[in-house]
Design a protein around this motif. Structure first.
Motif, PDB file in Angstrom:
ATOM      1  N   LEU A   1      15.669 -22.913 -20.794  1.00 65.95           N
ATOM      2  CA  LEU A   1      15.641 -22.561 -22.209  1.00 65.95           C
ATOM      3  C   LEU A   1      15.186 -21.117 -22.394  1.00 65.95           C
ATOM      4  CD1 LEU A   1      16.126 -23.973 -24.968  1.00 65.95           C
ATOM      5  CD2 LEU A   1      13.655 -24.353 -25.079  1.00 65.95           C
ATOM      6  N   ALA A   2      14.199 -20.695 -21.602  1.00 67.48           N
ATOM      7  CA  ALA A   2      13.690 -19.323 -21.692  1.00 67.48           C
ATOM      8  C   ALA A   2      14.761 -18.310 -21.305  1.00 67.48           C
ATOM      9  CB  ALA A   2      12.459 -19.163 -20.809  1.00 67.48           C
ATOM     10  N   ARG A   3      15.609 -18.690 -20.334  1.00 67.90           N
ATOM     11  CA  ARG A   3      16.647 -17.764 -19.852  1.00 67.90           C
ATOM     12  C   ARG A   3      17.965 -17.906 -20.610  1.00 67.90           C
ATOM     13  NH1 ARG A   3      14.343 -19.442 -14.642  1.00 67.90           N
ATOM     14  NH2 ARG A   3      16.041 -20.960 -14.407  1.00 67.90           N
ATOM     15  N   GLY A   4      18.019 -18.836 -21.549  1.00 66.53           N
ATOM     16  CA  GLY A   4      19.243 -19.028 -22.332  1.00 66.53           C
ATOM     17  C   GLY A   4      20.369 -19.649 -21.538  1.00 66.53           C
TER      18      GLY A   4
ATOM     19  N   THR B   1      16.101 -24.700 -29.452  1.00 65.53           N
ATOM     20  CA  THR B   1      15.625 -23.320 -29.536  1.00 65.53           C
ATOM     21  C   THR B   1      14.911 -23.129 -30.869  1.00 65.53           C
ATOM     22  OG1 THR B   1      17.485 -22.545 -28.177  1.00 65.53           O
ATOM     23  CG2 THR B   1      16.298 -20.897 -29.489  1.00 65.53           C
ATOM     24  N   PRO B   2      13.640 -22.712 -30.865  1.00 67.40           N
ATOM     25  CA  PRO B   2      12.893 -22.570 -32.123  1.00 67.40           C
ATOM     26  C   PRO B   2      13.552 -21.577 -33.074  1.00 67.40           C
ATOM     27  CG  PRO B   2      11.432 -22.415 -30.224  1.00 67.40           C
ATOM     28  CD  PRO B   2      12.833 -22.357 -29.692  1.00 67.40           C
TER      29      PRO B   2
ATOM     30  N   GLU C   1      10.380 -18.002 -26.222  1.00 63.94           N
ATOM     31  CA  GLU C   1       9.799 -17.437 -27.439  1.00 63.94           C
ATOM     32  C   GLU C   1       9.785 -18.487 -28.549  1.00 63.94           C
ATOM     33  OE1 GLU C   1      10.453 -13.648 -30.506  1.00 63.94           O
ATOM     34  OE2 GLU C   1      11.758 -13.931 -28.754  1.00 63.94           O
ATOM     35  N   GLY C   2       8.617 -18.659 -29.155  1.00 63.31           N
ATOM     36  CA  GLY C   2       8.485 -19.575 -30.272  1.00 63.31           C
ATOM     37  C   GLY C   2       8.158 -21.006 -29.904  1.00 63.31           C
ATOM     38  N   VAL C   3       8.219 -21.357 -28.612  1.00 66.70           N
ATOM     39  CA  VAL C   3       7.923 -22.722 -28.181  1.00 66.70           C
ATOM     40  C   VAL C   3       6.417 -22.900 -28.016  1.00 66.70           C
ATOM     41  CG1 VAL C   3       8.151 -24.391 -26.293  1.00 66.70           C
ATOM     42  CG2 VAL C   3      10.139 -23.092 -27.060  1.00 66.70           C
ATOM     43  N   THR C   4       5.886 -23.979 -28.577  1.00 70.42           N
ATOM     44  CA  THR C   4       4.475 -24.320 -28.417  1.00 70.42           C
ATOM     45  C   THR C   4       4.321 -25.207 -27.184  1.00 70.42           C
ATOM     46  OG1 THR C   4       4.095 -24.239 -30.811  1.00 70.42           O
ATOM     47  CG2 THR C   4       2.481 -25.441 -29.477  1.00 70.42           C
ATOM     48  N   VAL C   5       3.481 -24.789 -26.249  1.00 68.22           N
ATOM     49  CA  VAL C   5       3.220 -25.572 -25.042  1.00 68.22           C
ATOM     50  C   VAL C   5       1.839 -26.207 -25.162  1.00 68.22           C
ATOM     51  CG1 VAL C   5       2.990 -25.550 -22.535  1.00 68.22           C
ATOM     52  CG2 VAL C   5       4.704 -24.088 -23.649  1.00 68.22           C
TER      53      VAL C   5
END
Length: 400
Positions: A181-184, A216-217, A236-240
């Motif tokens: 997800l981070a790398r698209g 994707t946020p 970006e924008g993801v809460t962990v």
């Protein structure tokens, strides 16, 4: 992310979709952390007296670990009003179904609603399941899922209007999901990555792409990842949010510790990553070196493989009726737990915190991999081992 972000004056309506026992366990951990409420439960059915609520199917190789009464912490309030409905998209594998039945009992004991869907019970089952869930999906304020790689879950995501999406742990796959997800990148399971997409993959590609966009946020959608796994690439924008197995530790144990070692099985042979003969020899050498007496089988390990393993190693094969985190926390459990790279090298140290049990992980030697293993397999498995905290790392055992 607020666990109460529903319509004004009403609690948030949360739908959780699970397809494995570990996913359901982690939904309960997430709900516990966020304080989601359940109805006043009846006398727990799954772990109080009587036998386990496991459907009929092939008998285990040996009886499972004896049940232990669930503990509710003293003074814990049980507010009224249900906020969480767990939807089980039932698989066909008897062992997985049995564990899911037990976990569903635990969810009901906590006061949550459980909806069991025979989602794979024939050609028309998916149409009935999706049709029956369309209304609840559109009304839900939040969707919790255990496997964003699941085509079933991806299809359901195209229906929902929920503004909050939560991904709970589904083992090591969570690490790969967050990184992709981070790398698209398109969502592909780690042990399949590198191969050419099949006809079914191409047919489902638009749905998978839609699911990735929804995960994707954005200004209109919040995404949370609830995990005990190390997250090195945060989109970006993801809460962990960290999963420390507080619910498991509050409800069960501490376990009785035995003097011997126990070994944890893996399905790396069944997924085509590790050669079966090499694996059997590694288990034999590892158990002999460390004095292991029991082998906790993975729910996907084949009966033939387990019978061979029992005959050639002398290990007692145990088919757990619950996720290993709960089995270990209830006990009895060995003073040392041996494992190959898998989710448990991250989860067991958390579930067994303060008990004195040592978790030791053995690396996978590159020579054990099959010729069909993904090019990324060795690096991914090494990463699983290398990022584990509070474990003792063992070198790959030598093979003859």
């Amino acid at each position: 992310m607020s666990p109460r972000a529903g319509h004004t004056g009403h609690p948030a309506h949360t739908l959780a979709f699970v397809e494995s026992p570990v996913q359901l366990l982690n939904v309960l951990e997430w709900a516990h952390l966020h304080g989601l409420r359940g109805e006043e439960p009846a006398v727990p059915s799954g772990l109080r007296g009587g036998g386990p609520a496991v459907p009929s199917g092939p008998p285990p190789v040996t009886p499972s670990v004896p049940p232990q009464t669930r503990r509710t912490p003293a003074g814990a309030a049980r507010p009224a009003g249900t906020e969480l409905t767990v939807v089980v998209l039932s698989p066909t594998d008897p062992m997985t179904r049995g564990q899911l039945r037990r976990m569903a009992d635990l969810a009901r004991d906590e006061g949550y609603r459980v909806r069991w869907e025979e989602a794979r019970g024939g050609t028309t089952a998916p149409f009935h399941t999706i049709g029956g869930l369309a209304g609840p999906l559109r009304r839900a304020d939040r969707i919790v899922m255990g496997d964003p790689f699941s085509r079933y879950v991806q299809l359901l995501l195209t229906i929902t209007r929920a503004r909050d999406l939560v991904v709970v742990d589904d083992g090591t796959a969570t690490m790969e999901f967050v990184a992709q997800l981070a790398r698209g990148e398109r969502l592909v399971r780690w042990h399949r990555k590198g191969g050419r997409p099949g006809a079914r993959d191409l047919l489902f590609a638009p749905v998978s792409s839609s699911a990735r966009r929804r995960l994707t946020p954005s200004a209109r959608r919040r995404v949370e990842v609830f995990s005990s796994m190390p997250v090195t690439e945060t989109p970006e924008g993801v809460t962990v949010t960290a999963n420390d197995f507080a619910w498991t530790r509050a409800r069960f144990g501490p376990p009785r510790i035995t003097r011997s070692a126990d070994m944890v099985g893996t399905s790396l042979v069944e997924t085509g990553v590790v050669d079966g003969d090499r694996y059997l020899e590694a288990v034999r050498n590892l158990s002999k070196t460390h004095g292991a007496t029991r082998y906790f089988a993975h729910r996907r390990e084949s009966a033939d493989k387990l019978h061979r393993l029992a005959a050639q190693t002398g290990l007692e094969i145990v088919r757990p009726d619950l996720p290993l985190e709960l089995i270990a926390r209830r006990g009895p459990i060995g003073r040392t737990i041996l494992s190959f790279p898998s989710t448990v090298v991250h989860t067991l140290p958390l579930a067994l915190a303060g008990t004195g049990v040592r978790v030791a992980v053995c690396d996978i030697d590159p020579s054990w991999l099959t010729e069909n293993a993904s090019p990324r397999a060795q690096g991914f498995l090494s990463g699983v081992t290398g990022t584990a905290r509070d474990v003792h790392r063992l070198a790959a055992v030598g093979l003859a």
